[in-house]
Design a protein around this motif. Sequence first.
Motif, PDB file in Angstrom:
ATOM      1  N   PRO A  83       8.786  10.879  -4.459  1.00 36.06           N
ATOM      2  CA  PRO A  83       8.158  10.445  -3.210  1.00 36.06           C
ATOM      3  C   PRO A  83       9.020  10.690  -1.973  1.00 36.06           C
ATOM      4  CG  PRO A  83       8.026   8.718  -4.860  1.00 36.06           C
ATOM      5  CD  PRO A  83       8.878   9.803  -5.423  1.00 36.06           C
ATOM      6  N   THR A 130       8.747  14.373  -1.133  1.00 39.36           N
ATOM      7  CA  THR A 130       7.426  14.620  -0.567  1.00 39.36           C
ATOM      8  C   THR A 130       7.381  14.172   0.886  1.00 39.36           C
ATOM      9  OG1 THR A 130       6.430  14.294  -2.743  1.00 39.36           O
ATOM     10  CG2 THR A 130       4.966  14.155  -0.841  1.00 39.36           C
ATOM     11  N   ASP A 136       0.832  -1.215   0.000  1.00 46.49           N
ATOM     12  CA  ASP A 136       0.000   0.000   0.000  1.00 46.49           C
ATOM     13  C   ASP A 136       0.861   1.256   0.000  1.00 46.49           C
ATOM     14  OD1 ASP A 136      -2.282  -1.544  -0.003  1.00 46.49           O
ATOM     15  OD2 ASP A 136      -2.654  -1.329   2.162  1.00 46.49           O
ATOM     16  N   ALA A 178       3.916   9.260 -10.299  1.00 42.76           N
ATOM     17  CA  ALA A 178       3.130   9.469 -11.522  1.00 42.76           C
ATOM     18  C   ALA A 178       2.739  10.934 -11.685  1.00 42.76           C
ATOM     19  CB  ALA A 178       1.884   8.590 -11.497  1.00 42.76           C
ATOM     20  N   ASN A 179       2.595  11.652 -10.581  1.00 47.44           N
ATOM     21  CA  ASN A 179       2.249  13.082 -10.633  1.00 47.44           C
ATOM     22  C   ASN A 179       3.469  13.959 -10.869  1.00 47.44           C
ATOM     23  OD1 ASN A 179      -0.474  12.633 -10.243  1.00 47.44           O
ATOM     24  ND2 ASN A 179      -0.308  12.779  -8.016  1.00 47.44           N
ATOM     25  N   ARG A 230       3.955   5.495  -5.610  1.00 50.18           N
ATOM     26  CA  ARG A 230       3.885   5.453  -7.075  1.00 50.18           C
ATOM     27  C   ARG A 230       2.967   6.545  -7.612  1.00 50.18           C
ATOM     28  NH1 ARG A 230       5.525   2.103 -10.317  1.00 50.18           N
ATOM     29  NH2 ARG A 230       6.473   0.099 -10.020  1.00 50.18           N
ATOM     30  N   LYS A 231       1.907   6.861  -6.852  1.00 50.43           N
ATOM     31  CA  LYS A 231       1.003   7.938  -7.272  1.00 50.43           C
ATOM     32  C   LYS A 231       1.738   9.271  -7.293  1.00 50.43           C
ATOM     33  CE  LYS A 231      -3.150   5.642  -5.610  1.00 50.43           C
ATOM     34  NZ  LYS A 231      -4.170   5.600  -4.563  1.00 50.43           N
ATOM     35  N   HIS A 232       2.567   9.516  -6.273  1.00 53.48           N
ATOM     36  CA  HIS A 232       3.371  10.744  -6.256  1.00 53.48           C
ATOM     37  C   HIS A 232       4.323  10.759  -7.451  1.00 53.48           C
ATOM     38  CE1 HIS A 232       2.155  12.390  -2.409  1.00 53.48           C
ATOM     39  NE2 HIS A 232       2.214  11.180  -1.889  1.00 53.48           N
ATOM     40  N   ASP A 266       2.291   1.726  -3.409  1.00 52.80           N
ATOM     41  CA  ASP A 266       1.265   2.218  -4.338  1.00 52.80           C
ATOM     42  C   ASP A 266       1.041   3.719  -4.148  1.00 52.80           C
ATOM     43  OD1 ASP A 266       0.919  -0.270  -5.468  1.00 52.80           O
ATOM     44  OD2 ASP A 266      -0.852  -0.785  -4.252  1.00 52.80           O
ATOM     45  N   GLU A 267       1.015   4.159  -2.896  1.00 49.34           N
ATOM     46  CA  GLU A 267       0.846   5.589  -2.622  1.00 49.34           C
ATOM     47  C   GLU A 267       2.042   6.381  -3.144  1.00 49.34           C
ATOM     48  OE1 GLU A 267       0.704   8.349   1.321  1.00 49.34           O
ATOM     49  OE2 GLU A 267      -0.402   6.455   1.400  1.00 49.34           O
TER      50      GLU A 267
END
Length: 155
Positions: free
Chosen positions: A81, A84, A66, A76-77, A72-74, A69-70
Amino acid sequence: MALTNTEVLKAKPGPSPVKMADGRGLYLLITPAGSKLWRWKYRFLGKEKLMAIGAYPDVSLAQARDKVDEARKHLANGSDPMATRKSDKIARRLAVEDTFAAVAKKWWESWKAARSDSHTVYVWRRLEADVFPAIGTRPIAEIEAPELVAMMKAC
């Protein structure tokens, strides 16, 4: 092939660090001392980076996935990560350091030099008795003027 909970649980340390891949850059690093550490290898702006996810069993296999995955979202944006996560950590630390009580303590330390001891003690006790219970733990940036007025009227 993805890891299973049983494989993670039964993994034993060796004479050198062992990596057990889960997929998509996530792996379990087993140190010779016996620590089981989740790591995620990824690329940002062409550079390979390594992000620590946590230690097993504090962070389970599902939780590690999880968190990746979180992250990976950063990615992708378009944001790193790790950067961040670092900025979030700094913001949390500043929120604690910039509470009204902490700032008031710094102010009081510099202000008391030119005042009498009895007056400085009186002011500090008033702050402790009346102000800190109401807004002492709140970050300075969140305190609004109407709150201060209401607090002063209550005293």
